[in-house]
Design an enzyme around this catalytic site. Structure first.
Site, PDB file in Angstrom:
ATOM      1  N   ASN A 162      -3.770   6.510  -3.290  1.00 25.79           N
ATOM      2  CA  ASN A 162      -4.287   6.498  -4.662  1.00 25.79           C
ATOM      3  C   ASN A 162      -3.806   5.339  -5.519  1.00 25.79           C
ATOM      4  OD1 ASN A 162      -1.809   8.053  -4.570  1.00 25.79           O
ATOM      5  ND2 ASN A 162      -2.150   8.430  -6.724  1.00 25.79           N
ATOM      6  N   GLY A 238       3.509  10.791  -0.999  1.00 28.66           N
ATOM      7  CA  GLY A 238       2.302  11.456  -0.502  1.00 28.66           C
ATOM      8  C   GLY A 238       2.322  12.910  -0.915  1.00 28.66           C
ATOM      9  N   GLY A 239       1.506  13.707  -0.253  1.00 24.39           N
ATOM     10  CA  GLY A 239       1.410  15.124  -0.597  1.00 24.39           C
ATOM     11  C   GLY A 239       2.601  15.921  -0.074  1.00 24.39           C
ATOM     12  N   GLY A 243       4.936  15.473   3.252  1.00 20.84           N
ATOM     13  CA  GLY A 243       6.362  15.213   3.027  1.00 20.84           C
ATOM     14  C   GLY A 243       7.236  16.193   3.797  1.00 20.84           C
ATOM     15  N   GLU A 258       8.517  11.103  -2.945  1.00 26.39           N
ATOM     16  CA  GLU A 258       7.720  11.242  -4.171  1.00 26.39           C
ATOM     17  C   GLU A 258       6.483  12.024  -3.767  1.00 26.39           C
ATOM     18  OE1 GLU A 258       8.831  10.397  -6.981  1.00 26.39           O
ATOM     19  OE2 GLU A 258      10.502   9.139  -6.352  1.00 26.39           O
ATOM     20  N   CYS A 292      -0.777  11.495  -9.209  1.00 30.17           N
ATOM     21  CA  CYS A 292       0.220  12.566  -9.196  1.00 30.17           C
ATOM     22  C   CYS A 292       0.582  13.010 -10.612  1.00 30.17           C
ATOM     23  CB  CYS A 292       1.461  12.118  -8.434  1.00 30.17           C
ATOM     24  SG  CYS A 292       2.159  10.589  -9.058  1.00 30.17           S
TER      25      CYS A 292
HETATM   26  P1  NAD Z   1      -1.001  12.240   2.258  1.00 32.85           P
HETATM   27  O1  NAD Z   1       0.185  13.095   2.189  1.00 32.85           O
HETATM   28  O2  NAD Z   1      -2.214  12.739   2.937  1.00 32.85           O
HETATM   29  O3  NAD Z   1      -0.650  10.851   2.974  1.00 32.85           O
HETATM   30  C1  NAD Z   1       0.368  10.007   2.489  1.00 32.85           C
HETATM   31  C2  NAD Z   1       0.871   9.143   3.619  1.00 32.85           C
HETATM   32  O4  NAD Z   1       1.576   9.961   4.544  1.00 32.85           O
HETATM   33  C3  NAD Z   1      -0.234   8.446   4.415  1.00 32.85           C
HETATM   34  O5  NAD Z   1       0.182   7.131   4.748  1.00 32.85           O
HETATM   35  C4  NAD Z   1      -0.338   9.316   5.664  1.00 32.85           C
HETATM   36  O6  NAD Z   1      -0.845   8.611   6.777  1.00 32.85           O
HETATM   37  C5  NAD Z   1       1.119   9.703   5.858  1.00 32.85           C
HETATM   38  N1  NAD Z   1       1.342  10.925   6.642  1.00 32.85           N
HETATM   39  C6  NAD Z   1       0.623  12.053   6.627  1.00 32.85           C
HETATM   40  N2  NAD Z   1       1.170  12.969   7.475  1.00 32.85           N
HETATM   41  C7  NAD Z   1       2.265  12.390   8.012  1.00 32.85           C
HETATM   42  C8  NAD Z   1       3.250  12.809   8.965  1.00 32.85           C
HETATM   43  N3  NAD Z   1       3.219  14.025   9.522  1.00 32.85           N
HETATM   44  N4  NAD Z   1       4.240  11.942   9.287  1.00 32.85           N
HETATM   45  C9  NAD Z   1       4.305  10.736   8.710  1.00 32.85           C
HETATM   46  N5  NAD Z   1       3.388  10.270   7.837  1.00 32.85           N
HETATM   47  C10 NAD Z   1       2.383  11.093   7.465  1.00 32.85           C
HETATM   48  O7  NAD Z   1      -1.340  11.820   0.749  1.00 32.85           O
HETATM   49  P2  NAD Z   1      -2.593  11.057   0.169  1.00 32.85           P
HETATM   50  O8  NAD Z   1      -3.776  11.963   0.220  1.00 32.85           O
HETATM   51  O9  NAD Z   1      -2.697   9.676   0.736  1.00 32.85           O
HETATM   52  O10 NAD Z   1      -2.100  10.886  -1.348  1.00 32.85           O
HETATM   53  C11 NAD Z   1      -2.191  11.875  -2.288  1.00 32.85           C
HETATM   54  C12 NAD Z   1      -0.881  12.625  -2.466  1.00 32.85           C
HETATM   55  O11 NAD Z   1       0.168  11.721  -2.786  1.00 32.85           O
HETATM   56  C13 NAD Z   1      -0.954  13.586  -3.641  1.00 32.85           C
HETATM   57  O12 NAD Z   1      -0.307  14.781  -3.300  1.00 32.85           O
HETATM   58  C14 NAD Z   1      -0.197  12.853  -4.733  1.00 32.85           C
HETATM   59  O13 NAD Z   1       0.332  13.677  -5.744  1.00 32.85           O
HETATM   60  C15 NAD Z   1       0.869  12.186  -3.943  1.00 32.85           C
HETATM   61  N6  NAD Z   1       1.407  11.069  -4.721  1.00 32.85           N
HETATM   62  C16 NAD Z   1       2.649  11.195  -5.267  1.00 32.85           C
HETATM   63  C17 NAD Z   1       3.153  10.177  -6.063  1.00 32.85           C
HETATM   64  C18 NAD Z   1       4.508  10.269  -6.672  1.00 32.85           C
HETATM   65  O14 NAD Z   1       5.050   9.231  -7.002  1.00 32.85           O
HETATM   66  N7  NAD Z   1       5.073  11.451  -6.836  1.00 32.85           N
HETATM   67  C19 NAD Z   1       2.398   9.042  -6.287  1.00 32.85           C
HETATM   68  C20 NAD Z   1       1.132   8.957  -5.720  1.00 32.85           C
HETATM   69  C21 NAD Z   1       0.650   9.979  -4.926  1.00 32.85           C
END
Ligand code: NAD
Length: 485
Positions: A162, A238-239, A243, A258, A292
């Protein structure tokens, strides 16, 4: 793959493949990157295997051992901030094509990412340790000592779709200024912007062995990366469920996470309704709610509820949904059709259980119209989960304590907003909200890149923000000297 018109807006070398051990590479397996708006092919990148991840991590670990003086790190990161500024239009075009941001939103993100790199360079002046008060104990007699911040070694950085540039800059800048090597696994949907940022860093003079960017799938490449024994720290954004999987795969390793949000905003009895409504509309529907910090839940004093709802719903209806490249567009698509279908199904679920649709609710392909709900039952997913789409739910209250309780009644705890002119009430509410940051007279959707940033509960572990990330990416090393009598 890329038309001449596309190439005109892309960085000098159109990014593709992957980069590690000092070389751009094409891999046997590849991933296609599509524009979520119309499905057109934007590029092709690597889909790295666990064996390739192993190769890259070993190369970065070896390169990280070489000397790279702090003054050079500072100069290189400052130069990278400048180069990114020079290539801003190309970056905005690329980011907007592969991701879901409008061109206007992408331009703002490029400016912020350049600032994040500048702030990272400035951290050079704060990489200081301390002398130790050894004279405070009899056992310290005849000794002097100090601690210095040392790089952790190899940082594994994993980023979401995002904010495909600034969140990458938030990992690479602090990791490099602190003297680490870094292996980046960008989101599947938006790897091109990350590859282009590595080009900028290399052009600015980052030693080529110290950085790697490995496009690939989370559950394969990401998992192999975080569980690699030569990785010293995992910095993940990520989500929550990803995480959680990352934490399990990483094992007993340092991690900074995060994660998601489900951010509340409180509008108290004395608030400026028009100002609160305008900020809520911007915070709920910017980036089509894929943020987020997005405003997801609004708790408004009953005396203002109808006025606020009318303002927000009218403004939501006035937003222009459409082509990301059109400067008049306010709301672009979600990252893919499936995300929009999921958001639509959560809105339907809320309506089926009694919620009132005040605006929006429509979907076409990956586009979901800005949606305002009232009367949402507490168990509906638009209140309990992270929507990550353009949907805001407005609930009225009569007692502030109850509103704070409802705002806190979530597994998440990233940021919150409170609108009121009464300073005592504002500070009481700020103290009672269980979040990483409270914005008074603003919504949750505000961040300065230099501030400590992160959340509680399912919103994260530890803090980023350039300085806090640098602290997380270093470890104190103590040196004691026994002075001859
Ligand atoms: P996602 O969790 O689907 O993916 C994030 C990253 O993690 C990607 O690069 C993905 O390939 C990787 N990933 C997924 N599963 C994994 C695993 N098992 N092992 C290692 N890597 C893995 O998230 P998304 O859909 O790309 O982004 C949206 C999410 O990110 C939302 O929940 C949002 O709130 C969060 N986010 C948080 C912040 C923050 O700073 N708190 C900022 C931006 C987005």
């Amino acid at each position: 793959m890329l038309s001449a018109a596309d190439c005109a807006v892309l960085p000098v070398t159109a990014p593709s493949g992957a980069f590690w051990a000092g070389q751009w590479r094409r891999t046997a397996r590849e991933l296609e990157v599509h524009d979520p708006q119309d499905g057109t092919l934007v590029g092709v990148v690597a889909d790295v295997t666990p064996a390739e991840v192993d190769d890259a991590v070993r190369a970065v670990a070896a390169a990280q051992q070489a000397s790279w003086p702090l003054w050079q790190r500072r100069e290189v990161l400052a130069a990278a901030a400048g180069l990114l500024g020079e290539r801003a239009e190309a970056f905005a075009g690329l980011m907007s094509r592969e991701g879901s941001k409008t061109l206007t939103e992408a331009r703002r993100e490029v400016a912020r990412a350049s600032e994040t790199l500048r702030l990272s360079a400035e951290e050079a002046g704060r990489l200081v340790g301390q002398t130790l008060p050894l004279g405070d104990t009899a056992r310290g007699a005849g000794r002097i000592g100090w601690w210095t911040p040392e790089p952790v070694g190899v940082v594994a950085a994993i980023t979401p779709f995002n904010d495909p540039l600034n969140l990458v800059a938030h990992k690479l800048g602090p990791a490099l200024i602190a003297g680490n090597g870094v292996v980046l696994k960008p989101a599947e949907a938006t790897p091109l912007t990350a590859l282009a940022l590595i080009e900028v860093l290399l052009d600015a003079g980052v030693p080529s062995g110290r950085v790697a960017v490995l496009p690939g799938r989370g559950e394969e490449a990401g998992r192999a990366l975080v569980s690699h024994p030569l990785v010293d720290l995992v910095s993940f954004t990520g989500g929550w469920s990803s995480g959680d999987a990352v934490a399990r795969a990483a094992g007993a390793k340092r991690t900074v996470m995060e994660l998601g949000g489900n951010c509340p905003v409180l509008v108290l009895r004395d608030a400026d309704v028009a100002a609160a409504a305008a900020a809520i509309v911007s915070g709920a529907f910017g980036a089509a709610g894929q943020n987020c910090l997005s405003v997801q839940r609004v708790y408004v004093h009953a005396s203002l509820a109808r006025r606020l709802t009318t303002f927000v719903a009218e403004s939501a209806r006035a937003l222009r949904v459409g082509d990301k490249a059109d400067p008049r567009t306010d709301v672009g698509p979600l990252i893919d059709d499936a995300a929009a279908v999921r958001v639509q199904s959560w809105v339907s679920e809320a309506r089926d259980s009694g919620a009132v649709l005040e605006a929006g609710g429509r979907r076409e392909g990956a586009f979901h119209w800005p949606t305002v709900l009232t009367g949402v039952p507490a168990s509906a997913r638009v209140l309990t989960e992270e929507v990550f789409g353009p949907v805001v739910s407005i609930t009225s209250f009569t007692e502030l304590d109850r509103a704070v309780q409802q705002a806190n009644d979530t597994a998440y705890g990233l940021q919150a907003g409170v609108f009121t002119r009464e300073i005592d009430t504002a500070l009481q509410a700020a103290a009672a909200l269980r979040v990483g940051a409270v914005m008074l007279n603003d919504t949750s959707d505000f961040r300065i890149d230099a501030m400590p940033f992160g959340g509680r509960g399912r919103s994260g572990v530890g803090r980023e923000g350039v300085h806090d990330a640098v602290v997380a990416m270093t470890e104190p090393k103590v040196t004691l000297v026994r002075v001859a009598a």
